[in-house]
Design a protein around this motif. Structure first.
Motif, short mmCIF file in Angstrom:
data_model
loop_
_atom_site.label_atom_id
_atom_site.label_comp_id
_atom_site.label_asym_id
_atom_site.label_seq_id
_atom_site.Cartn_x
_atom_site.Cartn_y
_atom_site.Cartn_z
N VAL A 7 0.87 -1.16 0.00
CA VAL A 7 0.00 0.00 0.00
C VAL A 7 0.91 1.21 0.00
O VAL A 7 1.86 1.28 0.77
N CYS A 8 0.66 2.18 -0.90
CA CYS A 8 1.51 3.35 -1.05
C CYS A 8 0.72 4.62 -0.80
O CYS A 8 -0.43 4.72 -1.21
N SER A 9 1.34 5.59 -0.16
CA SER A 9 0.79 6.93 -0.02
C SER A 9 1.83 7.90 -0.55
O SER A 9 3.02 7.66 -0.44
N ILE A 10 1.38 9.03 -1.12
CA ILE A 10 2.30 10.04 -1.65
C ILE A 10 2.49 11.12 -0.61
O ILE A 10 1.52 11.58 -0.01
N PHE A 11 3.73 11.55 -0.40
CA PHE A 11 4.05 12.57 0.59
C PHE A 11 4.91 13.66 -0.01
O PHE A 11 5.66 13.42 -0.95
N GLU A 12 4.81 14.85 0.56
CA GLU A 12 5.69 15.96 0.19
C GLU A 12 5.99 16.72 1.47
O GLU A 12 5.07 17.13 2.18
N SER A 13 7.27 16.88 1.77
CA SER A 13 7.70 17.59 2.98
C SER A 13 7.01 17.06 4.23
O SER A 13 6.60 17.83 5.10
N GLY A 14 6.80 15.75 4.31
CA GLY A 14 6.23 15.13 5.49
C GLY A 14 4.73 15.24 5.62
O GLY A 14 4.16 14.79 6.60
N VAL A 15 4.04 15.81 4.63
CA VAL A 15 2.59 15.99 4.70
C VAL A 15 1.94 15.06 3.67
O VAL A 15 2.31 15.09 2.50
N ALA A 16 0.98 14.26 4.11
CA ALA A 16 0.29 13.36 3.18
C ALA A 16 -0.49 14.19 2.17
O ALA A 16 -1.14 15.16 2.53
N MET A 17 -0.41 13.81 0.92
CA MET A 17 -1.17 14.49 -0.13
C MET A 17 -2.61 13.99 -0.04
O MET A 17 -2.89 12.96 0.54
N PRO A 18 -3.56 14.71 -0.65
CA PRO A 18 -4.97 14.37 -0.47
C PRO A 18 -5.40 13.02 -1.06
O PRO A 18 -6.42 12.50 -0.68
N ALA A 19 -4.62 12.47 -1.97
CA ALA A 19 -5.02 11.20 -2.60
C ALA A 19 -5.07 10.08 -1.56
O ALA A 19 -4.27 10.03 -0.64
N ASP A 20 -6.04 9.20 -1.72
CA ASP A 20 -6.12 8.02 -0.86
C ASP A 20 -4.98 7.07 -1.19
O ASP A 20 -4.48 7.06 -2.32
N PRO A 21 -4.55 6.24 -0.24
CA PRO A 21 -3.51 5.25 -0.53
C PRO A 21 -3.93 4.34 -1.68
O PRO A 21 -5.13 4.10 -1.88
N VAL A 22 -2.97 3.86 -2.43
CA VAL A 22 -3.22 2.93 -3.52
C VAL A 22 -2.45 1.64 -3.26
O VAL A 22 -1.52 1.61 -2.47
N THR A 23 -2.85 0.58 -3.95
CA THR A 23 -2.17 -0.71 -3.85
C THR A 23 -1.44 -0.99 -5.15
O THR A 23 -1.97 -0.72 -6.22
N ALA A 24 -0.22 -1.50 -5.03
CA ALA A 24 0.57 -1.85 -6.21
C ALA A 24 1.33 -3.13 -5.92
O ALA A 24 1.62 -3.45 -4.77
#
Length: 85
Positions: A7-24
């Motif tokens: 499960v992956c989440s996208i981050f920038e400068s330690g803050v989670a971006m609004p997108a929900d986590p995705v599976t890859a």
């Protein structure tokens, strides 16, 4: 290394971006030099958009324990087939 789903989440400068986590699914893991690995993911369950400076936070399954969370920098834009390195 065995391929598996993460499960992956996208981050920038330690803050989670609004997108929900995705599976890859992990397609491959290659040791580039000692201590540096290149991980290639098959196209995630949802398209992943990212900008320079962002990274992916992987939630790695570890048997029956809570997932191990590790951050990985993205080395290149998604490939034509949607895979991510």
């Amino acid at each position: 290394h065995q391929a598996g789903k993460v499960v992956c989440s996208i981050f920038e400068s330690g803050v989670a971006m609004p997108a929900d986590p995705v599976t890859a699914r992990v397609r491959s893991v290659r040791e580039v030099v000692p201590g540096v690995r290149e991980i290639t993911l098959d196209a995630p369950s949802e398209p992943v958009d990212f900008l320079p400076g962002q990274w992916l936070s992987f939630h790695l399954p570890v048997s029956d324990r809570p997932p191990l969370i590790r951050a990985y920098s993205v080395a290149a834009p998604p490939a034509e087939d949607g895979s991510i390195v």
